[in-house]
Design a protein around this motif. Structure first.
Motif, mmCIF file in Angstrom:
data_model
loop_
_atom_site.group_PDB
_atom_site.id
_atom_site.type_symbol
_atom_site.label_atom_id
_atom_site.label_comp_id
_atom_site.label_asym_id
_atom_site.label_seq_id
_atom_site.Cartn_x
_atom_site.Cartn_y
_atom_site.Cartn_z
ATOM 1 N N PHE A 15 124.410 97.604 13.803
ATOM 2 C CA PHE A 15 123.054 97.636 14.305
ATOM 3 C C PHE A 15 122.928 98.020 15.852
ATOM 4 C CE2 PHE A 15 123.852 93.122 12.010
ATOM 5 C CZ PHE A 15 122.820 93.491 10.970
ATOM 6 N N THR A 16 123.952 98.187 16.415
ATOM 7 C CA THR A 16 123.833 99.119 17.627
ATOM 8 C C THR A 16 123.253 100.483 17.408
ATOM 9 O OG1 THR A 16 125.533 97.779 18.920
ATOM 10 C CG2 THR A 16 125.049 100.186 19.736
ATOM 11 N N LYS A 17 123.897 101.138 16.283
ATOM 12 C CA LYS A 17 123.122 102.643 16.027
ATOM 13 C C LYS A 17 121.973 102.616 15.388
ATOM 14 C CE LYS A 17 128.206 104.460 15.059
ATOM 15 N NZ LYS A 17 128.946 104.931 13.861
ATOM 16 N N ALA A 18 121.654 101.459 14.848
ATOM 17 C CA ALA A 18 120.264 101.216 14.320
ATOM 18 C C ALA A 18 119.254 101.181 15.231
ATOM 19 C CB ALA A 18 120.167 99.897 13.440
ATOM 20 N N ASP A 19 119.493 100.333 16.280
ATOM 21 C CA ASP A 19 118.717 100.043 17.367
ATOM 22 C C ASP A 19 118.462 101.375 18.093
ATOM 23 O OD1 ASP A 19 118.421 97.298 17.064
ATOM 24 O OD2 ASP A 19 119.862 96.741 18.477
ATOM 25 N N GLN A 20 119.462 102.532 18.258
ATOM 26 C CA GLN A 20 119.334 103.448 19.122
ATOM 27 C C GLN A 20 118.247 104.426 18.042
ATOM 28 O OE1 GLN A 20 123.264 104.778 19.372
ATOM 29 N NE2 GLN A 20 123.705 103.487 21.267
ATOM 30 N N ALA A 21 118.720 104.341 16.901
ATOM 31 C CA ALA A 21 117.756 105.272 15.889
ATOM 32 C C ALA A 21 116.527 104.966 15.881
ATOM 33 C CB ALA A 21 118.452 105.258 14.465
ATOM 34 N N LYS A 23 114.749 103.429 18.455
ATOM 35 C CA LYS A 23 114.235 103.623 19.696
ATOM 36 C C LYS A 23 114.003 105.099 19.695
ATOM 37 C CE LYS A 23 115.251 103.380 24.602
ATOM 38 N NZ LYS A 23 116.253 102.668 25.631
ATOM 39 N N LYS A 24 114.524 106.064 19.032
ATOM 40 C CA LYS A 24 114.226 107.353 18.994
ATOM 41 C C LYS A 24 113.303 107.687 17.749
ATOM 42 C CE LYS A 24 118.997 108.731 20.407
ATOM 43 N NZ LYS A 24 120.065 109.566 20.276
ATOM 44 N N LYS A 25 112.696 106.622 17.107
ATOM 45 C CA LYS A 25 111.710 106.967 16.072
ATOM 46 C C LYS A 25 112.122 107.528 14.875
ATOM 47 C CE LYS A 25 107.674 106.523 18.954
ATOM 48 N NZ LYS A 25 106.414 107.019 19.138
ATOM 49 N N ASN A 26 113.600 107.696 14.546
ATOM 50 C CA ASN A 26 114.182 108.074 13.430
ATOM 51 C C ASN A 26 114.182 106.929 12.332
ATOM 52 O OD1 ASN A 26 115.745 109.147 11.342
ATOM 53 N ND2 ASN A 26 117.511 109.841 12.973
ATOM 54 N N PHE A 27 113.273 106.567 11.699
ATOM 55 C CA PHE A 27 112.857 105.437 11.103
ATOM 56 C C PHE A 27 113.903 105.225 9.843
ATOM 57 C CE2 PHE A 27 108.549 105.987 13.032
ATOM 58 C CZ PHE A 27 108.812 105.010 14.222
ATOM 59 N N ASP A 28 113.879 106.658 9.149
ATOM 60 C CA ASP A 28 114.760 106.654 8.037
ATOM 61 C C ASP A 28 116.427 106.101 8.319
ATOM 62 O OD1 ASP A 28 112.794 107.259 6.287
ATOM 63 O OD2 ASP A 28 113.264 109.462 6.342
ATOM 64 N N TYR A 29 116.880 106.616 9.200
ATOM 65 C CA TYR A 29 118.274 106.330 9.740
ATOM 66 C C TYR A 29 118.552 104.984 10.089
ATOM 67 C CZ TYR A 29 122.912 107.191 11.648
ATOM 68 O OH TYR A 29 124.193 107.209 11.869
#
Length: 464
Positions: A15-21, A23-29
């Motif tokens: 979830f931490t990595k997902a929140d960062q992704a 925030k960067k608009k890397n939606f797929d990841y």
């Protein structure tokens, strides 16, 4: 560390990595990471909300439909067939996974959101079921089964205000629904009894004894929901602190401690816990938001205290405190919008603050983004019209007001009357009295007491 705690730590990592992704608009990841985390811990409601935000943002970025049309369902016919089959076989855990796969391509598909809620309910995941039913009602406000089930779940969890609100939605849509009428009567009676019981000191055994009988993973949930006294609050905080100090690098546990301290109105303790969560994990957006909510509550409490003491005598102090609260909210929501770029509700709320602040261009930009979400199209369009009007761009204001009016499903609602009124004022400002009079008389035909509509009609007719 127990197996359960290892699983929770693994989910937190995803979830931490997902929140960062996100925030960067890397939606797929981000979507992939949220799904992996939710397969470990399916009851993480905030993270499921983030997943849905990422899914919606990805589709909107590509110009697609978030509700899923006939073509989407045709392309996913096998998946939809599998979802139906798993439901008939009562393989709900597998069905949940398959439904989430479909929601990747149609995250606001009302039918599948309702099925997801039903699957969560069948597996006794009440909190997740409530969230899914809520999403289903947002996607389709006319789904009475979703409103009824949501009302029943709120009642089961002793959330009487929320339960009554759900059944009221049913009664408004169907005044003759006997089940809704009975539920509202019973819930209202239970509400009165609950308020009476709140005044009594009840219960056998200590708060900590209650916690001893629960599974370790449920301790904090109990602590946050069954606080009844100062001793309860102290014991709950002690339990939460023990958990946080046993795993000091887990920011979620410090947030949990802050939540309990906030419930007990220990504002200083809650602030320290949320700040500790951010110290441990500077990327913890939940902690930042909770800290913002805490600061806002402190301002609100201060204002309410001043009003209760002497509203008239404290008028100047109250006015100053309200200005400080507004300034804080503008600053805090600017941060939130930046940290949650796909949360359209935040953009809408920030736009409203900017509108109140007279920052017309900035408000318009937020509302233009917010109306990418179907839920905020009408409200955002109306507010854009207000901003254009205040910029003296009356033609543009009229265009936006007109679009907002067309988007309203209830032509005689208070919002519809407000839009018509503002349309009338815009036309009157342009010197188009005939058009202004037309909108004002439409309001008069359904509500002659609305604002000063009767006076306006008289004034315009006298001048013609």
């Amino acid at each position: 560390m127990s197996r359960r705690e290892e699983d929770m730590a693994a989910a937190d990592n995803f979830f931490t990595k997902a929140d960062q992704a996100l925030k960067k608009k890397n939606f797929d990841y981000a979507i992939e990471l949220y799904q992996q985390g939710l397969q470990i811990d399916a009851d993480r409601m905030e993270e499921r909300k983030r997943l849905r935000q990422a899914q919606i943002a990805r589709i909107m970025t590509n110009g697609g439909s978030t509700t899923g049309g006939g073509l989407v369902k045709m392309k996913n016919a096998l998946l939809l067939g599998s979802i139906k089959k798993l439901g008939l076989q009562k393989k709900y855990e597998e069905q949940i996974i398959e439904i989430e796969k479909f929601l990747c391509v149609a995250p606001q598909s009302a039918g599948e959101l309702f099925q997801l809620a039903e699957a969560f309910l069948a597996t006794e995941r009440t909190a997740s079921a409530k969230q899914a039913y809520h999403e289903a009602t947002e996607a389709d406000p006319n789904n009475m089964d979703a409103w009824k089930n949501l009302g029943r779940l709120h009642e089961k969890d002793k959330e009487l205000d929320e339960a009554i609100a759900c059944w009221e939605r049913v009664r408004v849509a169907s005044p003759s629904d006997g089940e809704a009428g009975k539920a509202i009567r019973n819930l209202s009676a239970a509400q009165m009894m609950a308020k009476t019981e709140e005044r009594k000191k009840e219960g056998d055994g200590s708060f900590r004894d209650l916690l001893k009988d629960s599974d370790e993973s449920k301790k904090l949930e109990q602590a946050a929901t069954i606080i009844r006294s100062a001793d309860d609050a102290k014991s709950a905080a002690e339990v939460a602190r023990e958990k946080a100090e046993a795993d000091p690098e887990n920011s979620r546990l410090w947030r949990d401690l802050g939540d309990i301290q906030l419930k007990a109105r220990d504002f200083d303790g809650a602030r320290a816990s949320y700040e500790k969560a951010l110290e441990v994990n500077p990327q913890d957006m939940y902690a930042s938001d909770k800290l913002g909510n805490l600061n806002e509550q402190i301002y609100v409490d201060k204002i309410e205290t001043l009003r209760m003491e002497d509203a008239e005598g404290n008028a100047a102090t109250i006015e100053q405190a309200e200005k400080e609260l507004h300034a804080f909210r503008v600053e805090d929501y600017a941060r939130r919008v930046k940290e949650h770029p796909t949360d359209f509700a935040l953009k809408f709320q920030y736009g409203e603050l900017l509108l109140t602040d007279g920052q017309w261009d900035e408000a318009i930009a937020q509302f233009q983004n917010a109306r990418k979400d179907p839920k905020f199209v009408t409200g955002s369009t109306y507010n854009i019209g207000k901003a254009f009007f205040n910029k003296s761009l009356h033609d543009l204001a009229i265009k936006e007001y007109g679009s907002a009016l067309e988007g309203l499903s209830e032509p005689d609602s208070d919002l519809a009357k407000s839009v018509r009124y503002d349309l009338a004022i815009a036309h009157q400002t342009k010197g188009e009295s005939d058009k202004a009079l037309e909108y004002l008389e439409e309001i008069m035909s359904v509500d002659i007491s609305f604002r000063d509509v009767s006076q306006k009609v008289t004034e315009i007719r006298s001048a013609m």
